[in-house]
Design a protein around this motif. Structure first.
Motif, PDB file in Angstrom:
ATOM      1  N   GLU A 132    -111.685 -64.189 -25.167  1.00 51.14           N
ATOM      2  CA  GLU A 132    -110.649 -63.480 -24.411  1.00 51.14           C
ATOM      3  C   GLU A 132    -110.792 -61.971 -24.563  1.00 51.14           C
ATOM      4  OE1 GLU A 132    -105.930 -63.869 -23.414  1.00 51.14           O
ATOM      5  OE2 GLU A 132    -106.662 -64.729 -25.307  1.00 51.14           O
TER       6      GLU A 132
ATOM      7  N   ALA B  56    -114.917 -67.513 -17.996  1.00 41.25           N
ATOM      8  CA  ALA B  56    -113.726 -66.717 -18.312  1.00 41.25           C
ATOM      9  C   ALA B  56    -113.790 -65.330 -17.677  1.00 41.25           C
ATOM     10  CB  ALA B  56    -113.567 -66.604 -19.824  1.00 41.25           C
TER      11      ALA B  56
ATOM     12  N   MET C  93    -109.017 -65.579 -18.430  1.00 42.37           N
ATOM     13  CA  MET C  93    -108.820 -66.449 -19.590  1.00 42.37           C
ATOM     14  C   MET C  93    -107.697 -67.456 -19.365  1.00 42.37           C
ATOM     15  SD  MET C  93    -110.457 -66.847 -22.352  1.00 42.37           S
ATOM     16  CE  MET C  93    -110.274 -68.009 -23.727  1.00 42.37           C
TER      17      MET C  93
END
Length: 549
Positions: free
Chosen positions: A128, A288, A293
């Motif tokens: 992330e 991602a 995310m």
């Protein structure tokens, strides 16, 4: 941790009974004529996924014996051991914990001294952090310009998984950053990209569990050389290029550091993550980056929902169990040695390739857990294509060839918004869905699928459709990150069910390793001469190869 012992279903009474049942004359058309409720009885659903397996060559006796066969192979215990991190990868003496990669925060899983859940979520937090830096424009190249293109360099599971998912979910992308995928050892994919991308704004992800895969590292070396040519002309340094243009994903941090990957840009894998089961891990960084995310976590949540279904649902309505048992019935007992995956949705264009690796690398085995040679058929040859393309390519063989082939039809019930702007697209979607349902009928029923053509086909034998090709239809309510996660996890668990019945290890790939070793041996032999054969004529190279063989 000791390795669990399981029963081998080969010696069970159900195995013998299934062998006898397989000898009878099976007619899908006859099965339907005898049972008006067949479609309702031979179907199952969980979440957004609905499975119709009524067009398989089965009846209640077959299903009962298959379910009993599952119990005789300790399938329930095997599923529990998979989820709890037991040493089920016996040849490598480790767990196979891809299901742990999608455990929600707050779940607890301890394997030996490792707090698996904590390690997984720490890794996801790194994914992330890095993806957000890239997506926000805060990640800058050596010249200070923001990253616009990301190239994922990997091979096998480090390529096929993220490529499949990123392609399927591209409509969920909320960034202008373009993600590319490179896997081919010969450099052709990379060469085509480097000719049109800007070195100052291109970031590379090097994905390799061992960080020793020659395919991946050869592409990475070329990428570094390309970057340095531009950087050194503009007062950049090798250190700045390595730090600002490379992220590494591997279980080998020592090799990543030796290559030059900065420690802050290293993402961790573990030895219990097989490559073909790894898209849920940091290997999914490219996904991602493209979809964000929050949507990547939805992908994980969808897979986890299928894990829970697999672990808790009664086998009679358990989608992965049923799908796996049907595959065993077709391959081992009916001796159908080919299986094709036919998604009627362009977003799933890479799903057949992904599943080809998942099933054939996992279950292309001929030795049991105890080291005995099997005397039955295991994994069929698997391939596939987008349904509309396949209809104009290899459906001819499915309809009128001499080979028996089992099929999976996959389609989404809903796609485009129901408004005037998308009316034409909605029409195309409905046309595709109609083709999906129609083709499964023709494969099952042959000439009888369409009454008004039956007479013509009987008169002209070259128009005859024999039918009786078994198939399963998987309908997805709507393709989302969550439903895609569930679909992929469904197939992962199908593979495990098949392996459990066959008593083989689906988590190693020694055949692949042998090929790598031989390639390295041949390469080193070719390099021994001062006059490298790669610099000589084709005839000289061929002569050198003949010497080696």
């Amino acid at each position: 941790m000791s390795m669990p012992l399981y029963k081998n279903a080969r010696s069970s009474m159900q195995w013998t009974q299934l062998q006898q049942l397989a000898k009878q004359e099976w007619s899908i058309a006859a099965l339907f004529s005898q049972d008006e409720s067949r479609t309702q009885r031979y179907s199952a659903q969980t979440g957004a996924l609905y499975m119709d397996y009524s067009k398989q060559c089965i009846d209640d006796k077959v299903i009962t014996n298959l379910l009993d066969l599952a119990n005789s192979s300790d399938l329930g215990k095997r599923i529990t051991d998979l989820m709890q991190g037991m040493t089920i990868n016996t040849s490598e003496e480790r767990a196979a914990l891809h299901t742990a990669l999608r455990l929600p925060e707050g779940a607890k899983l301890q394997v030996g001294s490792q707090n698996v859940t904590a390690d997984v979520h720490n890794s996801l937090a790194q994914v992330e952090r890095l993806s957000q830096r890239i997506r926000s424009g805060n990640w800058r190249g050596f010249s200070g310009k923001a990253i616009t293109d990301v190239i994922n360099i990997g091979v096998g599971g480090s390529d096929l998984g993220p490529l499949m998912a990123a392609t399927a979910l591209d409509e969920w992308a909320d960034t202008e950053i373009v993600v590319h995928f490179v896997s081919n050892m010969d450099g052709s994919q990379l060469d085509n990209l480097l000719k049109r991308l800007n070195a100052e704004t291109t970031l590379f992800i090097i994905s390799s569990k061992s960080f020793g895969t020659v395919d991946t590292l050869s592409n990475a070396k070329t990428a570094l050389s390309w970057l340095l040519v531009t950087a050194l002309l503009r007062a950049g340094t090798q250190e700045s290029v390595l730090r600002r243009h490379f992220i590494g994903i591997s279980a080998n941090s020592v090799k990543m550091s030796a290559w030059g990957i900065h420690p802050e840009h290293q993402l961790q894998l573990w030895d219990w993550v097989g490559g073909r089961f790894s898209l849920w891990s940091a290997i999914g960084l490219a996904i991602a980056i493209r979809i964000g995310m929050s949507q990547f976590r939805e992908l994980l949540a969808g897979a986890h929902s299928m894990d829970m279904h697999f672990a808790t649902a009664d086998f009679k309505g358990n989608l992965p169990v049923l799908l796996g048992l049907l595959a065993v019935w077709n391959s081992t007992f009916l001796h159908i040695h080919a299986h094709t995956v036919l998604p009627y949705d362009g977003r799933l264009s890479y799903l057949p390739s992904y599943l080809t690796q998942l099933e054939m690398e996992s279950n292309g085995k001929s030795v049991t857990h105890s080291g005995e040679q099997v005397d039955y058929d295991t994994c069929p040859i698997l391939w596939g294509e987008i349904g509309s393309n396949a209809q104009h390519a290899f459906y001819q063989l499915l309809h009128q060839g001499t080979q028996h082939v089992s099929c999976d039809f996959i389609a989404c019930v809903r796609h485009y918004n129901d408004d005037a702007q998308n009316a034409s697209l909605q029409h195309q979607h409905e046309l595709s869905l109609a083709n999906c349902l129609a083709q499964s009928r023709v494969l099952a029923f042959g000439n009888d699928a369409v009454a008004n053509i039956a007479a013509s086909c009987d008169a002209d034998k070259y128009k005859h459709y024999r039918g009786n090709q078994p198939s399963t239809t998987l309908l997805i309510d709507e393709l989302t990150p969550h439903s895609l996660g569930a679909l992929v996890a469904l197939y992962e668990h199908k593979v495990y069910v098949m392996a459990s019945i066959w008593d083989i290890n689906p988590f190693d790939q020694w055949g692949v390793e042998m090929g790598k070793q031989m390639a390295e041996s041949v390469y080193q032999s070719l390099q021994q001469d001062n006059n490298s054969p790669f610099d000589t004529s084709t005839n000289q190279l061929l002569a050198h190869i003949r010497q080696l063989s």
